[in-house]
Write a protein that holds these residues in place. Structure first.
Motif, mmCIF file in Angstrom:
data_model
loop_
_atom_site.group_PDB
_atom_site.id
_atom_site.type_symbol
_atom_site.label_atom_id
_atom_site.label_comp_id
_atom_site.label_asym_id
_atom_site.label_seq_id
_atom_site.Cartn_x
_atom_site.Cartn_y
_atom_site.Cartn_z
ATOM 1 N N LEU A 34 1.041 9.513 0.318
ATOM 2 C CA LEU A 34 0.898 9.739 1.605
ATOM 3 C C LEU A 34 1.980 9.449 2.465
ATOM 4 O O LEU A 34 2.226 9.678 3.396
ATOM 5 C CB LEU A 34 -0.399 8.876 2.032
ATOM 6 N N PHE A 35 2.775 8.368 1.975
ATOM 7 C CA PHE A 35 3.958 7.697 2.638
ATOM 8 C C PHE A 35 5.049 8.866 3.020
ATOM 9 O O PHE A 35 5.421 8.806 4.062
ATOM 10 C CB PHE A 35 4.574 6.728 1.868
ATOM 11 N N LYS A 36 5.340 9.569 1.963
ATOM 12 C CA LYS A 36 6.371 10.663 2.415
ATOM 13 C C LYS A 36 5.896 11.533 3.448
ATOM 14 O O LYS A 36 6.738 11.890 4.402
ATOM 15 C CB LYS A 36 6.364 11.503 1.025
ATOM 16 N N ASP A 37 4.586 11.903 3.698
ATOM 17 C CA ASP A 37 4.210 12.534 4.864
ATOM 18 C C ASP A 37 4.209 11.904 6.171
ATOM 19 O O ASP A 37 4.666 12.492 7.088
ATOM 20 C CB ASP A 37 2.680 13.244 4.509
ATOM 21 N N TRP A 38 3.685 10.527 5.990
ATOM 22 C CA TRP A 38 3.863 9.914 7.075
ATOM 23 C C TRP A 38 5.064 9.645 7.585
ATOM 24 O O TRP A 38 5.373 9.590 9.018
ATOM 25 C CB TRP A 38 3.279 8.222 6.784
ATOM 26 N N THR A 39 6.152 9.567 6.988
ATOM 27 C CA THR A 39 7.466 9.295 7.443
ATOM 28 C C THR A 39 8.120 10.577 8.159
ATOM 29 O O THR A 39 8.768 10.500 9.179
ATOM 30 C CB THR A 39 8.514 8.802 6.212
ATOM 31 N N ALA A 40 7.871 11.727 7.540
ATOM 32 C CA ALA A 40 7.944 12.872 8.329
ATOM 33 C C ALA A 40 7.370 13.114 9.459
ATOM 34 O O ALA A 40 8.187 13.458 10.458
ATOM 35 C CB ALA A 40 7.794 14.118 7.237
ATOM 36 N N ALA A 78 8.364 -3.124 4.041
ATOM 37 C CA ALA A 78 7.256 -3.577 3.421
ATOM 38 C C ALA A 78 7.015 -2.460 2.289
ATOM 39 O O ALA A 78 6.750 -3.041 1.034
ATOM 40 C CB ALA A 78 5.952 -3.726 4.326
ATOM 41 N N GLN A 79 7.120 -1.400 2.297
ATOM 42 C CA GLN A 79 6.934 -0.497 1.451
ATOM 43 C C GLN A 79 8.047 -0.529 0.170
ATOM 44 O O GLN A 79 7.890 -0.477 -0.827
ATOM 45 C CB GLN A 79 6.990 1.146 1.859
ATOM 46 N N GLU A 80 9.144 -0.726 0.747
ATOM 47 C CA GLU A 80 10.326 -0.989 -0.149
ATOM 48 C C GLU A 80 10.040 -2.209 -1.164
ATOM 49 O O GLU A 80 10.562 -2.119 -2.318
ATOM 50 C CB GLU A 80 11.601 -1.231 0.595
ATOM 51 N N GLN A 81 9.598 -3.157 -0.652
ATOM 52 C CA GLN A 81 9.160 -4.278 -1.290
ATOM 53 C C GLN A 81 7.851 -4.498 -1.956
ATOM 54 O O GLN A 81 7.452 -5.400 -2.577
ATOM 55 C CB GLN A 81 9.246 -5.487 -0.269
#
Length: 562
Positions: A34-40, A78-81
């Motif tokens: 989901l995160f890829k779509d969220w960042t876009a 937070a996602q990176e960590q």
């Protein structure tokens, strides 16, 4: 442009809350997807904020842009960590309120512009897939359908629409007022079954529940939604994007008298999952039909909400009950069976039972057992049904009385574990595990009706009682008491939420919706017994309380004379 921004924000809200849920559930693979779509999406939002300074930066402070960029930075860190707890917290505390604030600003800027108009999109899809319903909707637009209610579409904090129905006597919401779509996702989670072969839905609402189903199930199984109010269908088509749900082949059936729904339910299997949208039941005009559906809803909700406890109790009870209730046929057939419930009127005549009549059996509900035992009344059996541990207080300290127990298979397990008396198992209809266990062992199954008094009533009829005499079966309140003195919990503080029913003396009494459903159950069970040729006589010796059609009202003193 405002409508586009508004609609895009709805999409961001959906995916943001999906990420929060996935983080809380430790479904980190889903978070990553989901995160890829969220960042876009949020990157596009940042661009749109910058491009629409006349809306988002009227005071020159760049507050929306700055807050969004700070939130994005914190979430990315937070996602990176891989700190998914922190990520969910940031999204919930910072991102959601920011989108809510932007939606409020867009609504204020739009003025009278309708930001949730999906009618043309939905009706075009509907004409291709269900033109019959589309024609009916055209009739609604031409004012063919009249109503004494008003249907008010309101915006919510999230930007999704909700629906308020108002009449001269009441008003209520069909959907939530903050995020009705997320509410429906949570609702469907309670019904989702990986083995389901279809879903049957009573009540469209604004369509969020159907959308929630389509989000999880897509087109894997058929979904049919029955809606008796054409105005609700029209409101849903106008305010919620139903095109994806319709595209999956989900069928909306306009069913004003719900005869099509009834026929479908009659033929459904255990793998056809019924979902009842409760506000839609409340909106039904026919009071008799509404009461029947309410009864189905209450029973289904009770089972569904207690399913874990019920299964756990069932597994324990089949091991710890040393008899089955069928064995009592010789002890009940041809005899008078007194069913002692815990209504307030029991105080008026219970002492008459101290001299137990010959050729009779006394079955007490668990709530009143302690009172009868302490009064020296000879009880033959005590019946228990509830699966929750809180009811054990009815029996605590009475485990060594030696009086046999009638235990529904899903009853709280400690009754069977701790009792020193004989314990007779009851397998109830509507509980798959109990039905299968009974079939495997050659046992009969029984109708619970939802209460200890109803299951005792069904047992007495099924095992051939000559007369079934109920005492303390008020099914209504006397003054401020819910149950007889000395029963386990017996008072109410006010009449809020109560309804009225006709009493034996013709006067109206306060009762609850649940107790009125039990009254209807007793009446229907008596009708079924009479229709099947049962010769049992039904006597209500409660001496007060609700009028139960099909039962002869008699004073207990007269009944005891024979």
């Amino acid at each position: 442009m405002i409508k586009t921004l508004y609609t895009n924000n709805l999409g961001i809200l959906i995916i943001t809350k999906d990420i929060i849920s996935a983080c809380r559930a430790q479904n980190y693979n889903k978070v990553a997807r989901l995160f890829k779509d969220w960042t876009a999406r949020v990157s596009t939002l940042a661009t749109n904020i910058a491009a629409n300074g006349d809306i988002f930066n009227q005071d020159g402070s760049n507050a929306y842009a700055n807050q969004l960029m700070l939130t994005i930075s914190d979430v990315l860190k937070a996602q990176e960590q891989e700190d998914y707890i922190l990520e969910a917290d940031i999204l919930e505390v910072n991102m959601i309120p920011l989108i809510y604030a932007m939606q409020d600003l867009l609504k204020e800027t739009a003025g009278d512009e309708d930001l949730s108009d999906y009618f043309d999109l939905n009706i075009s899809v509907l004409r291709e897939l269900n033109n019959e319903l589309a024609v009916l909707i055209d009739g609604y637009k031409d004012n063919v359908y009249k109503s004494n209610k008003s249907y008010v579409v309101e915006s919510t904090a999230s930007g999704f629409a909700t629906l308020k129905i108002e009449s001269a006597s009441e008003s209520f919401y069909m959907e939530g007022n903050i995020d009705p779509y997320r509410d429906s996702i949570n609702l469907f989670d309670n019904y989702y079954d990986v083995n389901a072969e279809s879903y049957i839905v009573l009540g469209l609402g604004l369509g969020y529940l159907a959308c929630a189903i389509s989000k999880k199930v897509q087109d894997a199984v058929p979904v049919t939604i029955y809606e008796p109010d054409i105005r609700v269908i029209y409101a849903a088509l106008g305010n919620v994007n139903l095109s994806y749900m319709l595209g999956y082949g989900y069928k909306i059936v306009y069913d004003p008298d719900l005869t099509k729904f009834a026929a479908h339910i009659k033929e459904k299997s255990d793998k056809d999952i019924l979902i009842m949208h409760h506000p839609s039941i409340r909106n039904i005009q026919d009071e008799n039909l509404k009461d029947k559906l309410e009864a189905i809803f209450v029973q289904d909700a009770s089972i569904r909400n207690q399913m874990f406890d019920m299964i756990t109790n069932f597994k324990s009870n089949i091991k710890n009950c040393n008899h089955y209730v069928d064995e009592l046929k010789d002890k009940i057939a041809g005899k008078d069976v007194y069913i002692i419930a815990a209504g307030p009127s029991l105080d008026e005549n219970v002492s008459l039972l101290k001299n137990k009549p010959e050729n009779s059996v006394i079955i007490a509900v668990g709530r009143v057992f302690r009172k009868l035992y302490n009064a020296g009344i000879s009880v033959d059996y005590v019946v228990f049904l509830d699966s929750a541990d809180r009811i054990y207080g009815q029996y605590n300290g009475l485990e060594e009385t030696g009086i046999p127990l009638l235990i529904a298979s899903t009853t709280y397990r400690k009754f069977a574990v701790n009792s020193k008396a004989d314990k007779y198992l009851i397998c109830q209809n509507g509980m798959t595990e109990a039905e299968e266990y009974a079939k495997k062992n050659g046992f009969n199954t029984y109708n619970t009706g939802g209460s200890v008094a109803t299951i005792a009533f069904d047992i007495a009829i099924s095992l051939g009682a000559k007369r079934v005499i109920t005492i303390g079966l008020d099914l209504a309140y006397s003054e401020s008491k819910t149950h007889t003195d000395g029963a386990y919990g017996n008072s109410i503080s006010d009449a809020v939420g109560l309804i009225k029913t006709k009493g034996q003396d013709g006067k109206m009494l306060f009762t609850t919706k649940a107790m009125d459903i039990y009254r209807i159950w007793f009446e229907d069970r008596i009708k079924d017994a009479v229709a099947s040729g049962v010769n049992t006589e039904f006597i209500n010796a409660t001496e007060g309380g609700a009028l139960i059609s099909g039962m002869i009202n008699k004073k207990l003193s007269d009944v005891l004379k024979g």
